[in-house]
Design a protein around this motif. Sequence first.
Motif, PDB file in Angstrom:
ATOM      1  N   THR A  69       6.551 -10.360  -3.421  1.00 15.76           N
ATOM      2  CA  THR A  69       7.455  -9.726  -4.734  1.00 15.76           C
ATOM      3  C   THR A  69       7.092 -10.268  -6.514  1.00 15.76           C
ATOM      4  N   VAL A  70       5.515 -10.317  -6.207  1.00 19.42           N
ATOM      5  CA  VAL A  70       4.978 -10.827  -7.387  1.00 19.42           C
ATOM      6  C   VAL A  70       3.851 -10.705  -7.002  1.00 19.42           C
ATOM      7  N   ALA A  71       3.175  -9.535  -7.861  1.00 19.42           N
ATOM      8  CA  ALA A  71       1.742  -8.705  -7.862  1.00 19.42           C
ATOM      9  C   ALA A  71       0.843  -9.336  -8.988  1.00 19.42           C
ATOM     10  N   ASP A  72      -0.107  -9.515  -7.798  1.00 17.08           N
ATOM     11  CA  ASP A  72      -0.975 -10.060  -9.104  1.00 17.08           C
ATOM     12  C   ASP A  72      -2.401  -9.487  -9.119  1.00 17.08           C
TER      13      ASP A  72
ATOM     14  N   GLU B  77      -4.823  -2.607  -7.307  1.00 14.79           N
ATOM     15  CA  GLU B  77      -3.767  -2.353  -6.011  1.00 14.79           C
ATOM     16  C   GLU B  77      -2.555  -2.141  -5.476  1.00 14.79           C
ATOM     17  N   MET B  78      -2.392  -3.251  -6.584  1.00 13.47           N
ATOM     18  CA  MET B  78      -0.571  -3.881  -6.034  1.00 13.47           C
ATOM     19  C   MET B  78       0.688  -3.160  -6.564  1.00 13.47           C
ATOM     20  N   ILE B  79       1.789  -3.515  -5.404  1.00  8.25           N
ATOM     21  CA  ILE B  79       2.812  -3.246  -6.414  1.00  8.25           C
ATOM     22  C   ILE B  79       3.809  -4.029  -6.151  1.00  8.25           C
ATOM     23  N   ALA B  80       4.473  -4.133  -7.328  1.00  7.01           N
ATOM     24  CA  ALA B  80       5.401  -5.646  -7.734  1.00  7.01           C
ATOM     25  C   ALA B  80       6.563  -4.251  -7.062  1.00  7.01           C
ATOM     26  N   ALA B  81       7.590  -4.885  -5.960  1.00  5.68           N
ATOM     27  CA  ALA B  81       9.168  -4.846  -5.533  1.00  5.68           C
ATOM     28  C   ALA B  81      10.397  -5.554  -5.236  1.00  5.68           C
ATOM     29  N   PRO B  82      11.323  -5.776  -4.625  1.00  2.25           N
ATOM     30  CA  PRO B  82      11.923  -6.518  -4.191  1.00  2.25           C
ATOM     31  C   PRO B  82      12.071  -6.612  -2.592  1.00  2.25           C
ATOM     32  N   LEU B  83      12.518  -6.973  -1.916  1.00  2.00           N
ATOM     33  CA  LEU B  83      12.517  -7.384  -0.991  1.00  2.00           C
ATOM     34  C   LEU B  83      13.289  -6.344   0.008  1.00  2.00           C
ATOM     35  N   GLU B  84      14.432  -5.821  -0.719  1.00  2.00           N
ATOM     36  CA  GLU B  84      15.270  -4.743   0.249  1.00  2.00           C
ATOM     37  C   GLU B  84      15.164  -3.876  -0.508  1.00  2.00           C
TER      38      GLU B  84
ATOM     39  N   ASP C  55      -1.354  -4.789 -16.303  1.00  2.00           N
ATOM     40  CA  ASP C  55      -2.565  -5.291 -15.429  1.00  2.00           C
ATOM     41  C   ASP C  55      -2.680  -4.143 -14.639  1.00  2.00           C
ATOM     42  N   GLY C  56      -2.238  -2.514 -14.674  1.00  2.00           N
ATOM     43  CA  GLY C  56      -2.214  -1.919 -13.815  1.00  2.00           C
ATOM     44  C   GLY C  56      -1.556  -1.963 -12.551  1.00  2.00           C
ATOM     45  N   ILE C  57      -0.591  -2.847 -12.468  1.00  2.00           N
ATOM     46  CA  ILE C  57       0.092  -3.403 -11.812  1.00  2.00           C
ATOM     47  C   ILE C  57       1.738  -2.435 -12.190  1.00  2.00           C
TER      48      ILE C  57
END
Lengths: 309, 62
Positions: free
Chosen positions: A101-104, A107-114, B47-49
């Motif tokens: 949910t929090v991507a920092d 190579e990460m993706i921010a997305a909601p849990l559901e 930032d690429g995310i």
Amino acid sequence: MGYPADNGAAIRPRVSIVQRQSIVELLFDQSLVEAHRARALKSGDRSAAFLLQIAADELADRLAVIERHFDEAVELHGYTGQVAERLMQTGKIGHVTRVETVADQPEMIAAPLEHVPLAPGSANLVVSPLSLHLTNDTPGVFIQVRRALAPDGLFLAAIPGAGTLQELREVMLAAESEITGGASPRVIPFVDVREVGGLLQRAGYALPVVDSDSYTVRYDSLFALARDLRAMGMANPLLGRSRTPLPRKVLMRAAELYATRFSDPDGRIRATFTIIYVSGWAPHESQQQPLKPGSAKMRLADALKVKDS
Amino acid sequence: MEERMRRVDPKLLELLVCPLSKGRLSYDAERNELISEKARLAYPIRDGIPIMLISEARKIEM
């Protein structure tokens, strides 16, 4: 008043909207869930990550015995990412993408849990470490994951299950009703291991396996436990929670009850965490299949070596 | 270098769909956004995310 048929027609669309909303009973305030996780991650307190490490080791053990290489893996809401890291160490994974949910990190993706943001058939392995206890529509997530899996892809999950925090639930209920004469939900309901098995089958997974392990963690007091829960991002996210702050008196009484009911001789209190481990495969023709009824080449009585009466 | 860091990995794009509509996404290089035409939402890339949160997405008027 004279045209009941018209009235009926005018009302009907409204009714259908209400039904659509009530298909899934909303338990959790998702924005609050996300806020708790974000705050806990930001605080950097990793002392409470022991539960995630237990799940990571257990999931890695299960992955290690599978004679297969998974090119594209996705970790769904793995919090610190230590599960993804541990699974990489097994050498069974080519590449892992982390969804949180929090991507920092890159190579990460921010997305909601559901909402699983993955294309159909795009992953060979999807791992969900300790996050599926906070979803309103858990069957929906199971189905979304199966669609995201390539044929013969594997879904691995660790889900906090029934039994988790049962002591805390009991003493909070007792303390609150004793002092205020009423009670509100303080601990979330956890899913039963049998229900998870049924869910896996309903969501269309092949060869589903579900089992659970209970862990007892000892603390100095209820307050130390509460601190850990906050550090895990597990503060109360229930929509039905009380909106007024918990009176200090109730908290003190709960701590007292906890210490008398669930403590060891050395005075430390016990807290139970039950983790349900789940594995299921996206169906593929190479997997073992049940034979068609009537296609047996041998009599059951012969196979069992029983005498006909 | 800085510009390249901000760009999203094409492999990541293949993996992603719109979390709401489950439809395909197209990449708008100019705005550095992922466009879901079905849901009429534009998801930002920071930032690429890729930020696939409906609350963070921009509504597209068409």
